[in-house]
Design a protein around this motif. Structure first.
Motif, mmCIF file in Angstrom:
data_model
loop_
_atom_site.group_PDB
_atom_site.id
_atom_site.type_symbol
_atom_site.label_atom_id
_atom_site.label_comp_id
_atom_site.label_asym_id
_atom_site.label_seq_id
_atom_site.Cartn_x
_atom_site.Cartn_y
_atom_site.Cartn_z
ATOM 1 N N UNK A 1 10.346 2.843 -0.725
ATOM 2 C CA UNK A 1 10.317 4.245 -1.133
ATOM 3 C C UNK A 1 10.051 5.173 0.039
ATOM 4 N N UNK A 2 9.699 4.600 1.167
ATOM 5 C CA UNK A 2 9.434 5.413 2.355
ATOM 6 C C UNK A 2 10.628 5.428 3.296
ATOM 7 N N UNK A 3 11.782 4.991 2.764
ATOM 8 C CA UNK A 3 13.004 4.959 3.553
ATOM 9 C C UNK A 3 14.120 5.651 2.777
ATOM 10 N N UNK A 4 15.224 5.935 3.486
ATOM 11 C CA UNK A 4 16.400 6.513 2.838
ATOM 12 C C UNK A 4 16.976 5.504 1.851
ATOM 13 N N UNK B 1 3.376 6.781 14.784
ATOM 14 C CA UNK B 1 4.680 6.113 14.799
ATOM 15 C C UNK B 1 5.757 6.921 14.064
ATOM 16 N N UNK B 2 5.341 7.707 13.084
ATOM 17 C CA UNK B 2 6.306 8.486 12.302
ATOM 18 C C UNK B 2 7.007 9.550 13.150
ATOM 19 N N UNK B 3 6.440 9.857 14.328
ATOM 20 C CA UNK B 3 7.028 10.896 15.166
ATOM 21 C C UNK B 3 8.083 10.360 16.129
ATOM 22 N N UNK C 1 0.842 -1.190 0.000
ATOM 23 C CA UNK C 1 0.000 0.000 0.000
ATOM 24 C C UNK C 1 0.877 1.241 0.000
ATOM 25 N N UNK C 2 0.327 2.338 -0.497
ATOM 26 C CA UNK C 2 1.035 3.610 -0.407
ATOM 27 C C UNK C 2 0.741 4.238 0.951
ATOM 28 N N UNK C 3 1.293 3.624 1.974
ATOM 29 C CA UNK C 3 1.030 4.047 3.346
ATOM 30 C C UNK C 3 2.355 4.298 4.033
ATOM 31 N N UNK C 4 2.326 5.113 5.067
ATOM 32 C CA UNK C 4 3.527 5.399 5.844
ATOM 33 C C UNK C 4 4.123 4.101 6.386
ATOM 34 N N UNK C 5 5.419 3.874 6.113
ATOM 35 C CA UNK C 5 6.062 2.607 6.462
ATOM 36 C C UNK C 5 6.001 2.330 7.959
ATOM 37 N N UNK C 6 6.165 3.369 8.781
ATOM 38 C CA UNK C 6 6.134 3.150 10.229
ATOM 39 C C UNK C 6 4.750 2.700 10.684
ATOM 40 N N UNK C 7 3.703 3.210 10.042
ATOM 41 C CA UNK C 7 2.335 2.809 10.392
ATOM 42 C C UNK C 7 2.084 1.361 10.002
ATOM 43 N N UNK C 8 2.595 0.972 8.839
ATOM 44 C CA UNK C 8 2.403 -0.402 8.366
ATOM 45 C C UNK C 8 3.136 -1.379 9.282
#
Length: 598
Positions: free
Chosen positions: A560-563, A412-414, A328-335
């Motif tokens: 893609x949601x990571x460095x 979680x992203x915070x 999914x195109x979702x925030x990696x930390x949330x997944x």
């Protein structure tokens, strides 16, 4: 020329590959850690200044696992480099170290090795017509494939490649004369694949003489570790979205029990079934990989087939469907948080102890509690305090875990990323140093996986393999050709499935050979040549190109949601016009499709 039926030992005997000698060195800090009592008075003072906390507490010892993870000791690196530079195989009549790969533990470790190298050998660092004698090659760099290509050219620098994962497997540089293991390798299969980076013959390499051997410098006890019969069997890691799909399916299975037939849990089960069915329906039925599993795609794309699922169904889904699920195109930390909570829910349903799952949850909640000045976190203050200061988690059922997941996943992203690091320069000691002949007769390279990889690397000019490397679509005849090679000649279909499960043949080959840089740039030419794209967008596309060239495909979009992809912003930040991103996604899907993936 050796073929797929050869194992490494036989190929060496017949002169098609070269043998090695190992130089096994035990350094005190890597083996035992750093003990305060064993330091000199001057070093004790440095140790106190570095590690004493605000309450005056001082650790008696720094464990060996900290070395090159968050503690980087200059003298340890200096000792390693001294041995390698002194005892390595040389070219130019002994004047220059041959092409060398140093396998580093992480990016910070690699950068520290380079820093110490340039300090210890300044004449090499600066006198190569502007070219670096040693270079870090990992996924933090832009155009890493270009750096690999330069390293692969005997006439170009760098002479020493300090690698984090990128040169472990899959590259073909016959000029390599020295391999340096500055990290532990837990998988025996991977260890031998890494050793394979040095086995290629190279005529005339050493002052007109053919390459006849290469050296392996082992500073982390890998040879000894595997001699003792240890090491983990290599396991294919399921992509995060596939793992979540698998967890959801298992929960659906568990919730069939009569004790869970309450209105709330029946509603929850139905929501999970709907979500799982939707993920199955998203699969592209025209894709070759999906067609190989179409029977199960048809079965599990209908909600009515979930009314009475069995344990066997959970096994089928794990093997046949979960690896195909699209991210999914979702925030990696949330997944990742979803995966954690679903794991807790499954443990609760199975009556198992929470163990590390609970520990990880508390750690994450403490993480967001540490930045509670953020309004979204303040809004969840009561729930956060309840988790941290009561037995809420121990008493939690499915409803409570879902409440936690739904309310905290987007926080979680915070969580701050702690960047603890210490640089020291304590005197390290060499405890032992010995040369050993190779142990090819006892290696694990006689297995199917090694034969398959060996064959593919030796036959890059094969028409079908060349198609996969240059992003050309495969025909049914091409697939049959791969089946003949991998299911008849290299071994049997049973051998293949034992090693790779039901992975599509084209996907395997593409993973091994990667994608040609020119083919990748051609695929993305519409965007790389678009003068309307800004510098951040061009950077992002180039990172995708680099990734696909190295990995052959991009099947898990969560990367893609990571460095380095997020170094200049997220996808949403960079591509405000989502039609541009949709076009890029279409190119990625096309590249995957041509390998029989997606």
């Amino acid at each position: 020329m050796p073929t797929y039926g050869y194992d490494l030992a036989q190929a060496v005997k017949d002169g098609y590959l070269v043998d090695y000698m190992s130089v096994e060195t035990v350094l005190k800090f890597i083996e035992q850690g750093i003990s305060y009592d064993e330091l000199s008075d001057e070093e004790k003072e440095e140790y106190e200044d570095t590690f004493e906390d605000e309450d005056g507490n001082l650790p008696e010892k720094i464990s060996s696992s900290a070395i090159n993870t968050w503690l980087f000791n200059e003298d340890t690196i200096r000792q390693v480099l001294d041995i390698v530079m002194k005892d390595s195989l040389k070219v130019n009549y002994g004047e220059m170290i041959g092409k060398t790969i140093i396998f580093a533990k992480n990016h910070k470790h690699a950068e520290k090795i380079l820093e110490v190298f340039n300090k210890e050998y300044p004449h090499l660092a600066k006198n190569n017509n502007g070219q670096a004698f040693a270079k870090v090659i990992d996924n933090y760099m832009t155009y890493s494939q270009s750096a690999i290509d330069e390293f692969s050219d005997s006439k170009k620098m760098p002479q020493i490649a300090i690698s984090v994962d990128m040169l472990d497997t899959g590259i073909d540089v016959p000029e390599v004369l020295n391999l340096v293991f500055f990290k532990k390798v837990m998988s025996k299969a991977k260890f031998w694949q890494m050793i394979g980076r040095g086995t290629r013959c190279c005529p005339g390499l050493i002052d007109g003489e053919d390459k006849s051997k290469f050296y392996i410098f082992d500073f982390c006890g890998n040879f000894e570790f595997f001699r003792m019969g240890e090491g983990k069997k290599a396991v294919t890691r399921m992509a995060l979205q596939g793992a979540i799909f698998n967890l959801m399916f298992q929960i659906v299975y568990k919730l069939q029990d009569i004790k869970y037939q309450t209105d709330r849990l029946m509603e929850f089960r139905k929501s999970l079934v709907d979500a799982v069915v939707e993920k199955v329906k998203e699969l592209n039925r025209e894709n070759f990989a999906v067609r190989q599993h179409i029977k199960y795609v048809d079965l599990y794309s209908k909600a009515e087939n979930y009314n009475a699922i069995s344990y066997e169904d959970t096994l089928l889904v794990r093997e046949e469907l979960a690896p195909l699920v699209l991210p999914d195109n979702d925030e990696a930390t949330a997944v990742r948080f979803d995966a954690l909570i679903y794991g807790l829910e499954l443990a609760q349903l199975a009556g198992e102890k929470y163990g590390k799952l609970k520990t990880d949850l508390i750690k994450k909640v403490k993480g967001i509690a540490s930045v509670a000045n953020i309004p979204e976190i303040v809004a969840q203050k009561e729930l956060i305090n309840t988790i941290l200061h009561t037995d809420y988690v121990e008493r939690a059922g499915i409803d409570e875990f879902e409440h936690i997941r739904e309310n905290l996943r987007n926080l979680m992203k915070y969580i701050p990323r702690n960047q603890v690091r210490y640089d020291t320069d304590f005197t390290d000691d060499i405890l032992s140093y010995e040369w050993n002949e190779s142990e090819l007769e006892n290696d694990d390279l006689k297995n199917y996986k090694a034969k398959a990889e060996f064959y593919i690397h030796q036959h890059l000019d094969n028409a079908v393999i060349a198609k996969l490397r240059t992003n050309q679509p495969l025909t049914r005849l091409d697939i049959e050709s791969l089946e003949k090679i991998l299911w008849s000649e290299v071994g049997s279909q049973e051998d293949y499935e034992r090693e790779y499960g039901h992975k599509p043949l084209g996907e395997l080959v593409r993973e091994i050979v990667g994608l040609d840089m020119n083919a990748a740039k051609e695929a993305f030419a519409e965007f790389l040549d678009d003068t309307n794209l800004d510098s951040r967008q061009i950077y992002f596309v180039n990172q995708i190109v680099e990734y696909i060239v190295h990995n052959g495909m991009m099947t898990d979009l969560s990367v893609l949601q990571e460095s380095p992809f997020t170094d200049q912003g997220s996808v949403v930040d960079i591509f405000t016009d989502l039609s541009v991103w949709a076009g890029i996604r279409k190119v990625i899907d096309g590249i995957n499709y041509n390998a029989g993936v997606m």
